[in-house]
Design an enzyme around this catalytic site. Structure first.
Site, PDB file in Angstrom:
ATOM      1  N   LYS A 224       0.857  -1.188   0.000  1.00  0.00           N
ATOM      2  CA  LYS A 224       0.000   0.000   0.000  1.00  0.00           C
ATOM      3  C   LYS A 224       0.889   1.232   0.000  1.00  0.00           C
ATOM      4  O   LYS A 224       1.703   1.431   0.910  1.00  0.00           O
ATOM      5  CB  LYS A 224      -0.920  -0.007   1.221  1.00  0.00           C
ATOM      6  CG  LYS A 224      -1.769   1.257   1.313  1.00  0.00           C
ATOM      7  CD  LYS A 224      -2.834   1.154   2.378  1.00  0.00           C
ATOM      8  CE  LYS A 224      -3.614   2.445   2.472  1.00  0.00           C
ATOM      9  NZ  LYS A 224      -4.681   2.364   3.475  1.00  0.00           N
ATOM     10  N   ARG A 234     -10.890   9.792   1.729  1.00  0.00           N
ATOM     11  CA  ARG A 234     -10.779  10.441   3.043  1.00  0.00           C
ATOM     12  C   ARG A 234     -11.932  11.420   3.264  1.00  0.00           C
ATOM     13  O   ARG A 234     -12.363  11.609   4.396  1.00  0.00           O
ATOM     14  CB  ARG A 234      -9.408  11.104   3.186  1.00  0.00           C
ATOM     15  CG  ARG A 234      -8.284  10.053   3.264  1.00  0.00           C
ATOM     16  CD  ARG A 234      -6.901  10.646   3.367  1.00  0.00           C
ATOM     17  NE  ARG A 234      -5.880   9.587   3.207  1.00  0.00           N
ATOM     18  CZ  ARG A 234      -4.590   9.812   2.999  1.00  0.00           C
ATOM     19  NH1 ARG A 234      -4.135  11.052   2.928  1.00  0.00           N
ATOM     20  NH2 ARG A 234      -3.749   8.804   2.858  1.00  0.00           N
ATOM     21  N   LYS A 247       0.931  10.097   5.596  1.00  0.00           N
ATOM     22  CA  LYS A 247       1.108   8.709   6.054  1.00  0.00           C
ATOM     23  C   LYS A 247       2.411   8.111   5.543  1.00  0.00           C
ATOM     24  O   LYS A 247       2.559   6.891   5.447  1.00  0.00           O
ATOM     25  CB  LYS A 247      -0.106   7.877   5.618  1.00  0.00           C
ATOM     26  CG  LYS A 247      -1.439   8.409   6.175  1.00  0.00           C
ATOM     27  CD  LYS A 247      -2.606   7.437   5.958  1.00  0.00           C
ATOM     28  CE  LYS A 247      -3.891   7.984   6.597  1.00  0.00           C
ATOM     29  NZ  LYS A 247      -5.034   7.048   6.480  1.00  0.00           N
ATOM     30  N   LYS A 278      -2.108  -1.462  -3.893  1.00  0.00           N
ATOM     31  CA  LYS A 278      -2.988  -0.299  -3.809  1.00  0.00           C
ATOM     32  C   LYS A 278      -2.167   0.985  -3.846  1.00  0.00           C
ATOM     33  O   LYS A 278      -1.174   1.058  -3.122  1.00  0.00           O
ATOM     34  CB  LYS A 278      -3.761  -0.388  -2.490  1.00  0.00           C
ATOM     35  CG  LYS A 278      -4.661   0.779  -2.218  1.00  0.00           C
ATOM     36  CD  LYS A 278      -5.297   0.616  -0.874  1.00  0.00           C
ATOM     37  CE  LYS A 278      -6.103   1.863  -0.580  1.00  0.00           C
ATOM     38  NZ  LYS A 278      -6.477   1.941   0.789  1.00  0.00           N
ATOM     39  N   SER A 304     -10.277   5.483  -4.731  1.00  0.00           N
ATOM     40  CA  SER A 304     -11.216   6.587  -4.906  1.00  0.00           C
ATOM     41  C   SER A 304     -10.756   7.611  -5.941  1.00  0.00           C
ATOM     42  O   SER A 304     -11.555   8.084  -6.749  1.00  0.00           O
ATOM     43  CB  SER A 304     -11.451   7.264  -3.559  1.00  0.00           C
ATOM     44  OG  SER A 304     -10.217   7.701  -3.003  1.00  0.00           O
ATOM     45  N   TYR A 343     -15.280   0.744  -6.890  1.00  0.00           N
ATOM     46  CA  TYR A 343     -16.558   1.423  -6.648  1.00  0.00           C
ATOM     47  C   TYR A 343     -17.500   1.228  -7.828  1.00  0.00           C
ATOM     48  O   TYR A 343     -18.684   1.497  -7.739  1.00  0.00           O
ATOM     49  CB  TYR A 343     -16.315   2.918  -6.378  1.00  0.00           C
ATOM     50  CG  TYR A 343     -15.407   3.107  -5.178  1.00  0.00           C
ATOM     51  CD1 TYR A 343     -15.904   2.959  -3.886  1.00  0.00           C
ATOM     52  CD2 TYR A 343     -14.048   3.372  -5.326  1.00  0.00           C
ATOM     53  CE1 TYR A 343     -15.069   3.072  -2.780  1.00  0.00           C
ATOM     54  CE2 TYR A 343     -13.205   3.490  -4.239  1.00  0.00           C
ATOM     55  CZ  TYR A 343     -13.717   3.333  -2.959  1.00  0.00           C
ATOM     56  OH  TYR A 343     -12.895   3.432  -1.875  1.00  0.00           O
TER      57      TYR A 343
HETATM   58  C1  PBG Z   1      -7.604   3.538   5.494  1.00  0.00           C
HETATM   59  C2  PBG Z   1      -7.848   3.280   4.066  1.00  0.00           C
HETATM   60  C3  PBG Z   1      -7.656   4.170   3.001  1.00  0.00           C
HETATM   61  C4  PBG Z   1      -8.166   3.561   1.861  1.00  0.00           C
HETATM   62  C5  PBG Z   1      -8.621   2.295   2.222  1.00  0.00           C
HETATM   63  N1  PBG Z   1      -8.413   2.120   3.590  1.00  0.00           N
HETATM   64  C6  PBG Z   1      -7.133   5.557   2.996  1.00  0.00           C
HETATM   65  C7  PBG Z   1      -5.814   5.866   3.541  1.00  0.00           C
HETATM   66  O1  PBG Z   1      -4.957   5.012   3.723  1.00  0.00           O
HETATM   67  O2  PBG Z   1      -5.619   7.050   3.820  1.00  0.00           O
HETATM   68  C8  PBG Z   1      -8.221   4.211   0.509  1.00  0.00           C
HETATM   69  C9  PBG Z   1      -9.266   3.723  -0.434  1.00  0.00           C
HETATM   70  C10 PBG Z   1      -9.560   4.630  -1.561  1.00  0.00           C
HETATM   71  O3  PBG Z   1      -8.915   5.677  -1.767  1.00  0.00           O
HETATM   72  O4  PBG Z   1     -10.496   4.300  -2.313  1.00  0.00           O
HETATM   73  N2  PBG Z   1      -6.653   2.863   6.143  1.00  0.00           N
END
Ligand code: PBG
Length: 354
Positions: A224, A234, A247, A278, A304, A343
């Site tokens: 990730k 978010r 992060k 991801k 997203s 989605y």
């Molecule tokens: C949270 C999480 C995130 C996503 C899935 N789980 C956001 C992040 O790490 O800030 C992102 C999913 C998306 O953007 O569709 N731990």
């Protein structure tokens, strides 16, 4: 006089070595070989298509919130809403009828409901866990996936506890294990640790084994990346306002590929059943490397921001929305993924089902 196969023009003698497999280099020279023959009709194209896309390839992420019989559109994700928990049973029935095998639940939490200890994360009565039970009640066959990270409950909006300005690892893992057990107790089939703390998969697997949840699977967000493509998500879960800083001390640097393979190897060794890359489309090279190297069930998350980009362009008439939806999803299959969190799941399934 027509030129015969073997009677090659000079340019046909150029050796094509971009393909690793010998068999791909053995086609006859033009005109014996005319690749366009197999592209001539839809039937021929369907016969030789290497990858396929079906509703069974999708995991549908949904956003849930408190309240009754309502859905709030997420403005940065056209077509996506936050649903009240009493509506998720109906969503599960819809997904099941479309042939979608799994739903992934993400809870929306208002800023006032967030705390420093994140205790709501392992409360079996929290909205995410209530949503698991509601789906299982409505459609027992539906596989329910969760998200494991503290960000929906954390006053700091981070995936882990913040101590003296740092996201701490081991204390966070203890909380994540409690969260995992509460989700397993609520009936989750697939746990999705998305937190990127070290040692969390092993800690969760040990706890699941000792607490009687041997059957619960872990789909680890192993690779990730610290990505700006998560922005709309978010907003959807109410984390944008809460999040201070970024992060980058736990999610991966976008410049790294070998590190992704090390993370996958580690998570598999600790007991992950499936792995995820991801974001998706900007990281298809990682998907391919993971599948080639490990051959394990591999998923990608079309996040997203990827969804928002395509929807925005489609909404402006700049792209054909249906076509880019299907093409972008097919790309994950071609890159070696077994499935994709998207989605678009219900819309794509509707199109694929004709
Ligand atoms: C949270 C999480 C995130 C996503 C899935 N789980 C956001 C992040 O790490 O800030 C992102 C999913 C998306 O953007 O569709 N731990």
């Amino acid at each position: 006089m027509p030129r015969l196969a073997g009677d090659a023009a000079p340019w046909q003698a150029v050796k094509c070595d971009v393909f690793p497999r010998e068999s791909l280099m053995t086609s006859a020279p033009f005109p014996a070989s005319r690749p366009r023959r197999l592209r001539r009709t839809p039937a021929l194209r369907a016969m030789v298509r290497e990858s396929t896309l079906t509703p069974a390839d999708f995991i549908w992420p949904i956003f849930v919130r408190e309240g009754t019989d309502d859905a709030t559109p997420v403005s940065s994700m056209p077509g996506v809403s936050r649903h009240t928990v009493d509506r998720v049973g109906a969503l599960a029935k819809e997904a099941h009828a479309l042939g979608i095998p799994a739903i992934c639940i993400f809870p929306y939490t208002a800023q006032e409901a967030r705390t420093a200890d994140c205790a709501m994360a392992w409360d079996e009565g929290n909205i995410a866990n209530r949503a698991i039970r509601a789906i299982k009640e409505a459609v027992p066959e539906m596989a329910v996936m969760t998200d494991i990270a503290l960000d929906p409950y954390n006053i700091d909006g981070q995936d882990g506890y913040v101590r003296d300005g740092e996201v701490v690892n081991d204390e966070t893992v203890e909380a994540l294990v409690r969260m995992a057990l509460a989700q397993a107790a609520s009936g989750a089939d697939i746990l999705g640790p998305s937190d990127m703390m070290d040692g969390r998969i092993g800690a969760m697997r040990t706890a699941l084994e000792s607490e009687g949840y041997q059957h619960v699977t872990i789909l680890s967000y192993s690779a990730k990346y610290a990505s700006a493509f998560y922005g709309p998500f978010r907003d959807a879960v109410g984390a944008s306002a809460a999040l201070k800083g970024d992060k980058t001390t736990y999610q991966m640097d976008p410049g790294n590929g070998d590190e992704a393979l090390r993370m996958i190897a580690r998570d598999l060794a600790e007991g992950a059943d499936m792995v995820m890359v991801k974001p998706g489309m900007p990281y298809l090279d990682i998907c391919r490397r993971v599948k080639d190297r490990f051959g394990v069930p591999t998923f990608a998350y079309q996040v997203s921001g990827e969804y928002a980009m395509l929807q925005a362009a489609a909404g402006n008439g700049w792209l054909n929305g249906e076509k880019v939806m299907l093409e972008s999803l097919m790309a994950f299959k071609r890159a070696g993924c077994d499935g994709v969190l998207t989605y678009y799941a219900p819309e794509a399934a509707r199109v694929l089902n004709g």
